[in-house]
Structures are given as C-alpha cells and as structure tokens.
Design an enzyme around this catalytic site. Structure first.
Site, PDB file in Angstrom:
ATOM      1  N   HIS A 266      -3.942 -10.726   0.128  1.00 20.89           N
ATOM      2  CA  HIS A 266      -5.181 -11.125   0.801  1.00 20.89           C
ATOM      3  C   HIS A 266      -5.095 -12.574   1.220  1.00 20.89           C
ATOM      4  O   HIS A 266      -4.584 -13.403   0.469  1.00 20.89           O
ATOM      5  CB  HIS A 266      -6.399 -10.918  -0.124  1.00 20.89           C
ATOM      6  CG  HIS A 266      -7.662 -10.828   0.645  1.00 20.89           C
ATOM      7  ND1 HIS A 266      -8.348 -11.934   1.076  1.00 20.89           N
ATOM      8  CD2 HIS A 266      -8.353  -9.746   1.098  1.00 20.89           C
ATOM      9  CE1 HIS A 266      -9.406 -11.536   1.759  1.00 20.89           C
ATOM     10  NE2 HIS A 266      -9.439 -10.220   1.790  1.00 20.89           N
ATOM     11  N   ASP A 317      -8.856  -2.313  -0.599  1.00 22.49           N
ATOM     12  CA  ASP A 317      -8.464  -1.060   0.047  1.00 22.49           C
ATOM     13  C   ASP A 317      -7.570  -0.176  -0.809  1.00 22.49           C
ATOM     14  O   ASP A 317      -7.469   1.027  -0.566  1.00 22.49           O
ATOM     15  CB  ASP A 317      -7.762  -1.366   1.380  1.00 22.49           C
ATOM     16  CG  ASP A 317      -8.736  -1.957   2.373  1.00 22.49           C
ATOM     17  OD1 ASP A 317      -9.839  -1.413   2.493  1.00 22.49           O
ATOM     18  OD2 ASP A 317      -8.402  -2.981   2.999  1.00 22.49           O
TER      19      ASP A 317
HETATM   20  C1  LIG Z   1      -3.803  -9.039   3.950  1.00 21.71           C
HETATM   21  C2  LIG Z   1      -2.644  -9.715   4.645  1.00 21.71           C
HETATM   22  C3  LIG Z   1      -2.684  -9.340   6.140  1.00 21.71           C
HETATM   23  C4  LIG Z   1      -2.799 -11.221   4.468  1.00 21.71           C
HETATM   24  O1  LIG Z   1      -1.907 -11.795   5.321  1.00 21.71           O
HETATM   25  P1  LIG Z   1      -1.489 -13.332   5.358  1.00 21.71           P
HETATM   26  O2  LIG Z   1      -2.424 -14.191   4.614  1.00 21.71           O
HETATM   27  O3  LIG Z   1      -1.247 -13.637   6.783  1.00 21.71           O
HETATM   28  O4  LIG Z   1      -0.142 -13.327   4.555  1.00 21.71           O
HETATM   29  P2  LIG Z   1       1.294 -12.958   5.159  1.00 21.71           P
HETATM   30  O5  LIG Z   1       1.266 -11.613   5.806  1.00 21.71           O
HETATM   31  O6  LIG Z   1       1.749 -14.112   6.000  1.00 21.71           O
HETATM   32  O7  LIG Z   1       2.121 -12.866   3.846  1.00 21.71           O
HETATM   33  C5  LIG Z   1       2.642 -13.990   3.121  1.00 21.71           C
HETATM   34  C6  LIG Z   1       3.901 -13.528   2.391  1.00 21.71           C
HETATM   35  O8  LIG Z   1       3.550 -12.498   1.463  1.00 21.71           O
HETATM   36  C7  LIG Z   1       4.181 -11.272   1.833  1.00 21.71           C
HETATM   37  N1  LIG Z   1       3.183 -10.214   1.745  1.00 21.71           N
HETATM   38  C8  LIG Z   1       1.865 -10.344   1.935  1.00 21.71           C
HETATM   39  N2  LIG Z   1       1.278  -9.159   1.777  1.00 21.71           N
HETATM   40  C9  LIG Z   1       2.264  -8.293   1.469  1.00 21.71           C
HETATM   41  C10 LIG Z   1       2.272  -6.923   1.198  1.00 21.71           C
HETATM   42  N3  LIG Z   1       1.148  -6.221   1.214  1.00 21.71           N
HETATM   43  N4  LIG Z   1       3.439  -6.335   0.907  1.00 21.71           N
HETATM   44  C11 LIG Z   1       4.584  -7.037   0.895  1.00 21.71           C
HETATM   45  N5  LIG Z   1       4.629  -8.349   1.149  1.00 21.71           N
HETATM   46  C12 LIG Z   1       3.480  -8.966   1.439  1.00 21.71           C
HETATM   47  C13 LIG Z   1       4.620 -11.446   3.273  1.00 21.71           C
HETATM   48  O9  LIG Z   1       5.686 -10.622   3.601  1.00 21.71           O
HETATM   49  C14 LIG Z   1       4.939 -12.893   3.312  1.00 21.71           C
HETATM   50  O10 LIG Z   1       6.180 -13.109   2.706  1.00 21.71           O
HETATM   51  P3  LIG Z   1       7.242 -14.104   3.371  1.00 21.71           P
HETATM   52  O11 LIG Z   1       6.560 -15.455   3.319  1.00 21.71           O
HETATM   53  O12 LIG Z   1       8.422 -13.967   2.490  1.00 21.71           O
HETATM   54  O13 LIG Z   1       7.451 -13.618   4.760  1.00 21.71           O
HETATM   55  C15 LIG Z   1      -1.293  -9.266   4.040  1.00 21.71           C
HETATM   56  O14 LIG Z   1      -1.307  -9.539   2.649  1.00 21.71           O
HETATM   57  C16 LIG Z   1      -1.004  -7.810   4.313  1.00 21.71           C
HETATM   58  O15 LIG Z   1      -0.477  -7.485   5.371  1.00 21.71           O
HETATM   59  N6  LIG Z   1      -1.378  -6.889   3.378  1.00 21.71           N
HETATM   60  C17 LIG Z   1      -1.203  -5.483   3.613  1.00 21.71           C
HETATM   61  C18 LIG Z   1      -2.324  -4.959   4.485  1.00 21.71           C
HETATM   62  C19 LIG Z   1      -3.625  -4.881   3.732  1.00 21.71           C
HETATM   63  O16 LIG Z   1      -3.692  -4.393   2.627  1.00 21.71           O
HETATM   64  N7  LIG Z   1      -4.694  -5.315   4.417  1.00 21.71           N
HETATM   65  C20 LIG Z   1      -6.035  -5.285   3.864  1.00 21.71           C
HETATM   66  C21 LIG Z   1      -6.522  -6.663   3.551  1.00 21.71           C
HETATM   67  S1  LIG Z   1      -8.078  -6.598   2.721  1.00 21.71           S
END
Ligand SMILES: CC(C)(COP(=O)(O)OP(=O)(O)OC[C@H]1O[C@@H](n2cnc3c(N)ncnc32)[C@H](O)[C@@H]1OP(=O)(O)O)[C@@H](O)C(=O)NCCC(=O)NCCS
Length: 381
Positions: A266, A317
């Site tokens: 998150h 979720d």
């Molecule tokens: C929620 C979310 C979009 C937040 O995104 P964000 O703050 O932009 O964080 P990032 O996507 O840049 O992730 C940061 C790091 O954690 C990792 N990471 C974050 N969420 C992850 C996940 N669900 N699974 C695997 N790795 C994850 C990323 O790969 C990244 O690693 P890196 O720096 O080695 O590339 C992200 O955690 C995600 O995509 N989660 C899955 C989708 C989800 O459950 N969404 C509902 C949110 S309520």
C-alpha cells in the site's frame, strides 16, 4: 535540463505530495489506523451500519435515532432503478465486466436524476443519497442481466446490504449475520482519503463538471488491478494456488519471478492496512462458520512469506477477496461491491471539493525534443 524544470520537485506517482485538504478521513500510517470524521473505522464497522457511516460521511456527524430513521427512509425510497436503465443494460454485450456495466449505468442514471439541472450543495446531497441507494440494486440486477436473468424489484424493507444480497440471492432474504458481515465490509471500503479514484473524482468535479461525472471517473479509476480491481485478482490468485500445500512454493516462485502479488502493499500503509486487520478476523470467522478454513490458512502462509521476503503486508483487498468468496459472491462482483461502498466517500469528497473549489491542475516536466522544424506533409517520409 531547462531552467524552468525542477526535477527535485517531481515525485513519481505523486508519492508523498499533498494534493489537498480534507476533513473526511485520515490515514495514520505510523499507527496503521483510519478515522472517518474522527471516528475509528473499526468501531464503525463493529457497531454502526453502512447507512450510519454514509450519513457520517455526508453530514460530518453520526445521526441520532430520528435522523437515522429519516435518512434510511429516504435511502430506501430511492432503491428503484428506472426500467430504461435495465433496458439499456440488456443491450450491452454479455461478456463485459460488471465494472464497465456499472460505469455505463451511472452515466444513464445521471440523466434520470430529478435534480439533473441543479448543482448546489443540497441538490448534491440528494444526488449522493440516490447514488448510494441505487448502487446496490444496480450492481446486483446488472449481474442478473449479464447472467441472462430478469432484474428483481428492490426490497425497501431491507438495508443497502440486505437489499443487495436479496437481489443477488434470487429474491430471498439473507440471514442477519451474513448481512452484518457484508455490511461491515462496505463500511471498511467506504472511504480512504486521496486514493486514486477519489482524487480522480475530485479532479473531475473541480472543473465544475457534475457529481455523477465525478462518480463515473471514480468507477473508471477504481477498476484497475492496482486499485479496486485487486480484490478480484487476489481471489483468482488464491484459486490458482488451490491448496495449503502449494501455497509456500507458489508465493516464493512468484517473488522469484518478480510478480506483483495482488492484495499486498500500500502506498500509505507501510506497517499494515488497518482495514485488513479487521477484515482478516472477519474472513476467518466466516471460514469457521462455513467449515472451510482453507483460504485463511493459505492466506497466513502468503502473509508470512510476503512479510519475511518483501516487508509487505496485505491490504484490504486480500481478506475481502476470500471473505466474499466464502459468502458465495461471484468474483466479478468484488470490485463493483467496492463501488457500492465507495460511492459514499466519492460523494463526500465531491461535495467537499465544491465547498472550497479550485481547479486541480499540476505541472509536468517536458522531456520531448525541442526546436523540431516543421516538415510539410508532402515531404514527410
Ligand atoms: C498498492 C501498490 C500499487 C502501491 O504501489 P506503490 O506505492 O507505487 O509501490 P510500488 O509499486 O512502487 O512498489 C514498491 C516496491 O515494492 C514492491 N511491491 C509493492 N507491492 C508489491 C506486491 N503486491 N507484490 C510484489 N511486490 C510488490 C515493488 O515491486 C517495488 O519493488 P522494487 O522497488 O524492488 O521495484 C502496490 O503495492 C501494488 O501494486 N500492490 C498490488 C495491487 C494491490 O493490491 N492494490 C490494492 C491497493 S489497496
């Protein structure tokens, strides 16, 4: 780099950027807690109905007994969706995702709103009530239409949750425990600060467009798997894993292959999502009641590996996915259910935005070529 460009001010994904002020909800990432208008969301989920939560979000305070009675009466009188909307939904291809159907439906409902031409505060509150009231009927009957079934008349003796489950259950009322569990999930999904869909909704209404346009923007934004769509993807992942024995191998393999694990991580919570703590307890309780603890056991394994390997916690979720699955709700309705709940938060934000409005228009840094000479069409290769 040009002298007008300041890369230091640029935060990819607007991470950490303050997008505005609000008095609707606050996320505290240090304590992993969430308040709606000052009240802890766990208390609301436990002790208040979704209707009370909607009243709180729209009116800044919890209703007293008379206020709740009157609010509930108005909501229930608005459950009905015009037949013309169902006729239009019948004409859509049956293979579409219910989120696309719901987005289309709200565009049509907007034109039937008796306050269509009014955009003042009171009209927007009336519209918000209609949007909240109709969304459950719409999601459930929309799904019936996609299944080739006829819509069912909503039941105005029931709560928003009860009415939704009643329609989904072919016009049979659901037990009060299931209704309460489902209702709590709506409260937890109702509001969450400047998340992507709410921000998008605020951007839309800030142009002095209208509240329905804000809701439709919200639905389109919520649909994506990085936001609301994650609950459906999380359940598909659990089904793919299939067994407790396969869970650890599956998740380690996914991480090795740099897969995004849906339902984890998150932007705001780095020590766990407050809503997920509550919903995990609830999902496990449903599992016990149903004599099916498998999904909870798989979830425990995934959570442990994700924490050990990536320091990531489940978000709302993840437990919502298997809670809804255990309640027998079709997977493609999980994100539309999120809509049913979040229309309350979107509406409150749209109204708050308009109370002190300024166009939302950030800057961007141009990275393309400059001084490219114009080539007449005939000379272009
Ligand atoms: C929620 C979310 C979009 C937040 O995104 P964000 O703050 O932009 O964080 P990032 O996507 O840049 O992730 C940061 C790091 O954690 C990792 N990471 C974050 N969420 C992850 C996940 N669900 N699974 C695997 N790795 C994850 C990323 O790969 C990244 O690693 P890196 O720096 O080695 O590339 C992200 O955690 C995600 O995509 N989660 C899955 C989708 C989800 O459950 N969404 C509902 C949110 S309520």
């Amino acid at each position: 780099m040009s002298n007008t460009t300041n890369y230091q001010d640029y935060k990819p994904g607007l991470e950490g950027v303050i997008g505005g002020l609000t008095s609707i909800s606050e996320i505290n990432s240090d304590t992993s807690s969430l308040i709606y208008r000052g009240i802890n969301v766990h208390e609301l989920a436990e002790h208040a109905s979704f209707e009370e939560t909607c009243y709180l979000l729209l009116n800044h305070k919890l209703p007293n007994k008379n206020e709740l009675e009157s609010f509930t009466k108005t909501l229930r009188s608005e459950y009905e969706v015009p037949k013309e909307i169902y006729d239009a939904l019948e004409s859509l291809p049956k293979h579409i995702h219910p989120m696309d159907q719901v987005r289309a439906a709200f565009s049509l409902i907007a034109s039937h709103d008796p306050d269509y031409h009014k955009h003042d505060h009171d009209a927007n509150i009336r519209k918000a009530i209609r949007i909240i009231a109709k969304s459950g009927t719409l999601v459930a009957n929309g799904y019936r239409i996609l299944q080739g079934k006829k819509p069912i008349a909503p039941n105005s003796r029931l709560s928003v949750s009860g009415n939704f489950l009643y329609i989904l259950n072919d016009g049979k009322e659901i037990d009060t425990k299931t209704e309460k569990l489902f209702d709590s999930s709506l409260t937890l999904y109702a509001e969450h600060g400047y998340n992507a869909s709410t921000f998008a909704c605020r951007v839309t209404v800030a142009t002095l467009s209208d509240i329905y346009s804000g809701i439709i923007t919200g639905i389109g934004t919520l649909k994506g798997p990085l936001h609301g769509g994650a609950n459906e993807e999380a359940m598909k992942m659990l089904l793919e894993i299939g067994s407790v024995e396969n869970a650890e191998h599956w998740i380690r393999d996914a991480l090795t292959n740099k897969k995004k694990v849906m339902g984890f991580g998150h932007r705001e919570y780095k020590n766990g999502d407050s809503r997920a703590f509550y919903l995990t307890k609830m999902a496990k309780e449903i599992g016990k009641d149903k004599g099916n603890t498998k999904w909870g056991e798989i979830a425990d394994i995934l959570e442990k590996v994700m924490l050990d390997e990536k320091n990531l916690y489940p978000n709302v979720d993840f437990p919502a996915a298997y809670a809804y699955y255990l309640l027998g709700i079709p997977i493609e309705l999980y994100t539309p259910i999120f809509v049913m709940a979040r229309v309350s938060g979107w509406s409150a934000h749209a109204i708050e935005q308009l109370e002190n409005n300024r166009l939302i228009r950030p800057k961007c840094i141009y990275e393309g070529p400059k001084s490219v000479s114009f080539e007449p069409l005939m000379l272009r290769k």
